[in-house]
Design a protein around this motif. Sequence first.
Motif, short mmCIF file in Angstrom:
data_model
loop_
_atom_site.label_atom_id
_atom_site.label_comp_id
_atom_site.label_asym_id
_atom_site.label_seq_id
_atom_site.Cartn_x
_atom_site.Cartn_y
_atom_site.Cartn_z
N TYR A 29 51.14 36.44 78.88
CA TYR A 29 51.41 35.01 78.67
C TYR A 29 51.95 34.36 79.94
O TYR A 29 51.65 33.19 80.24
N ASP A 30 52.73 35.11 80.69
CA ASP A 30 53.24 34.62 81.96
C ASP A 30 52.08 34.40 82.93
O ASP A 30 51.98 33.37 83.60
N GLN A 31 51.16 35.35 82.98
CA GLN A 31 50.04 35.28 83.93
C GLN A 31 49.12 34.11 83.64
O GLN A 31 48.56 33.52 84.56
N ILE A 32 48.95 33.76 82.36
CA ILE A 32 48.05 32.66 82.02
C ILE A 32 48.80 31.34 81.86
O ILE A 32 48.23 30.34 81.40
N LEU A 69 44.39 30.74 72.68
CA LEU A 69 45.50 30.61 73.63
C LEU A 69 45.27 29.44 74.59
O LEU A 69 46.21 28.73 74.96
N GLU A 70 44.02 29.22 74.97
CA GLU A 70 43.71 28.11 75.88
C GLU A 70 44.01 26.78 75.20
O GLU A 70 44.55 25.85 75.83
N GLU A 71 43.67 26.67 73.91
CA GLU A 71 43.96 25.44 73.16
C GLU A 71 45.47 25.24 73.02
O GLU A 71 45.96 24.11 73.09
N ILE A 72 46.20 26.32 72.81
CA ILE A 72 47.65 26.22 72.69
C ILE A 72 48.26 25.75 74.01
O ILE A 72 49.21 24.95 74.04
N LYS A 73 47.72 26.21 75.12
CA LYS A 73 48.18 25.74 76.43
C LYS A 73 47.99 24.23 76.56
O LYS A 73 48.87 23.52 77.06
N GLU A 74 46.83 23.75 76.11
CA GLU A 74 46.57 22.31 76.18
C GLU A 74 47.55 21.55 75.30
O GLU A 74 48.03 20.49 75.67
N TYR A 75 47.81 22.10 74.13
CA TYR A 75 48.79 21.48 73.23
C TYR A 75 50.14 21.36 73.93
O TYR A 75 50.84 20.35 73.83
N ASN A 76 50.52 22.40 74.65
CA ASN A 76 51.83 22.44 75.29
C ASN A 76 52.01 21.30 76.29
O ASN A 76 53.13 20.91 76.62
N LYS A 77 50.89 20.78 76.76
CA LYS A 77 50.95 19.67 77.72
C LYS A 77 51.11 18.33 77.01
O LYS A 77 51.43 17.33 77.64
#
Length: 270
Positions: A29-32, A69-77
């Motif tokens: 998770y840190d790496q991505i 996980l990619e969608e969750i990253k976008e959500y985080n923004k």
Amino acid sequence: MQKEEKGNYLSIGEFAKRSGIKRKTLIYYDQIDLLKPRVVHSNGYRYYHYHQLYTVNMIHFFKEIGMSLEEIKEYNKMKAASQISDLIQRQREEARQKQMFYRRMEQMLDLQLQTLEETEMFEEKKISVKYSDEVPLFFSSHVKCFYEGARSRFSVSLNDFYQECIAAGYEFPYPSGMLVMSEGKQEIRASETKYYIKIPESADFRPEGNYLTCYSRGVFDYEEGYRKLLAFAAERNLSLKGNLYVDFIQNELVAPNFDDFILKMMIKVE
């Protein structure tokens, strides 16, 4: 990290234990850039703030509702309530569609089981009168010639019908059969037919009522069985109503070719 702040942080091992996320997954998770430690010392030691457990809950939530996980990253923004609401609405609709898909699959499996269980009642060429409930059906759009001698390929015409079913929204292999435009004729070798599948609901259906019924196996026994049905009706002064329905109760799920199909032949009588 100042001494007074140290109590707010957890080592990666402690954070893994409290969050339920494995250490190697936290490193990934840190790496991505999904969940990075708040502090990384020069010696490589990672430390997470207690508040980051909230982020873990967010990740768990969105993973459970099917987000990548990619969608969750976008959500985080995003972090805006209206944007998150739209996102959850989309996921809710996807969940509803999946639920409908599996419900249709369950209905198809129930119908297949009911059909296959009828093979236990198979008594070749025995004729009887049986009551049948109304059965919803989806018919092929074209009338086809079922059998025209040795060069016929039943598998081809039936497969064409299955493709038609898929195009109409019936994506599963529902139990199939054929409606023979028999009209009491003695010879049906070249009779015209319509294929059908049994489905949960339809405007078209086989009506409820008493049906003269017999079972046969494959095309040649089927022709003989049909003539026996006509003779049986004539001997007992039974009035035939409509055409011949042929359910494939042992179908391609069990039988390698049409000669091994078990057929349930039904004509409504009064």
